[in-house]
Design an enzyme around this catalytic site. Sequence first.
Site, mmCIF file in Angstrom:
data_model
loop_
_atom_site.group_PDB
_atom_site.id
_atom_site.type_symbol
_atom_site.label_atom_id
_atom_site.label_comp_id
_atom_site.label_asym_id
_atom_site.label_seq_id
_atom_site.Cartn_x
_atom_site.Cartn_y
_atom_site.Cartn_z
ATOM 1 N N GLU A 11 12.229 6.512 -1.878
ATOM 2 C CA GLU A 11 11.052 7.250 -2.338
ATOM 3 C C GLU A 11 10.345 6.477 -3.454
ATOM 4 O OE1 GLU A 11 10.075 11.763 -4.091
ATOM 5 O OE2 GLU A 11 12.140 11.156 -3.629
ATOM 6 N N LYS A 28 4.517 14.324 0.778
ATOM 7 C CA LYS A 28 5.638 15.230 0.488
ATOM 8 C C LYS A 28 5.142 16.661 0.297
ATOM 9 C CE LYS A 28 9.751 15.360 -2.488
ATOM 10 N NZ LYS A 28 10.435 14.669 -3.627
ATOM 11 N N CYS A 31 12.742 13.159 0.702
ATOM 12 C CA CYS A 31 13.727 13.711 -0.226
ATOM 13 C C CYS A 31 13.915 15.226 -0.117
ATOM 14 C CB CYS A 31 13.353 13.293 -1.650
ATOM 15 S SG CYS A 31 14.710 13.466 -2.845
#
Length: 262
Positions: free
Chosen positions: A41, A110, A144
């Site tokens: 990330e 995200k 994530c």
Amino acid sequence: MRTALLQSSGRPGSTAENLKVLDEAAGRAAAAGAGLLVTSELFLTGYAIGDGVGRLAEAADGDAADAVAETATRHGVAVAYGYPERAGESVFNSVQLISADGTRLANYRKTHLFGCFEQEHFVPGEQPVVQAELNGLTVGLMICYDVEFPENVRAHALAGTDLLLVPTAQMHPFQFVAESVVPVRAFENQMYVAYVNRVGPEGEFEFVGLSVLAGPDGIARARAGRSEELVVADADPAFLAASRENNPYLKDRRPGLYGSLA
């Protein structure tokens, strides 16, 4: 498709240095026969860099993307990399997939931001399922914290994702996600999951490594330790098809019972 996981925090604060690290890793991945290299990330800039996130953020088609495309083309390996994406006045925590011929295949923002740091510096994305076709597999993108929401991964399963790429910045004391949650997600959704972490201290965080390529049987095909390394394993479409035939999770679903989940 042979997939290489680059477990590295790179050089936080320097896009130029991280592009060099990526280029070197792409060469090693290609030499190992990989068709795809996946980073952690925010690999291009670093994670714990405070206001540097906004300063280093670039458009999805910016100079850094061009540099990654050149690396992918020169080494003949597709690259999925994490970076802060500038779009107008907004900054997103994003991952972009570029093919081995330099084509930008997909870009994901995200959707679930973790903690005060991310919520302060980023705007959440709104598209849960982003996919591309690569070397005979349907590849999905996620970042994530997103993978910790079962609804997110199930949405990918229902959309036909074969290999889910998850650049991550998994920190102590949440290593059980890498050790246990990710293999379970792969099994319950019948897909491969490539979970690629940062490692070591960075700002106030301690990243735990433990990157993994988990198969649809819940077994790790490759597992990194607690240091910087490149691990390589195969996502086998034949094994995936056989596993889906034998595992009834998706076909035994009863969607009519799940309305309250939304």
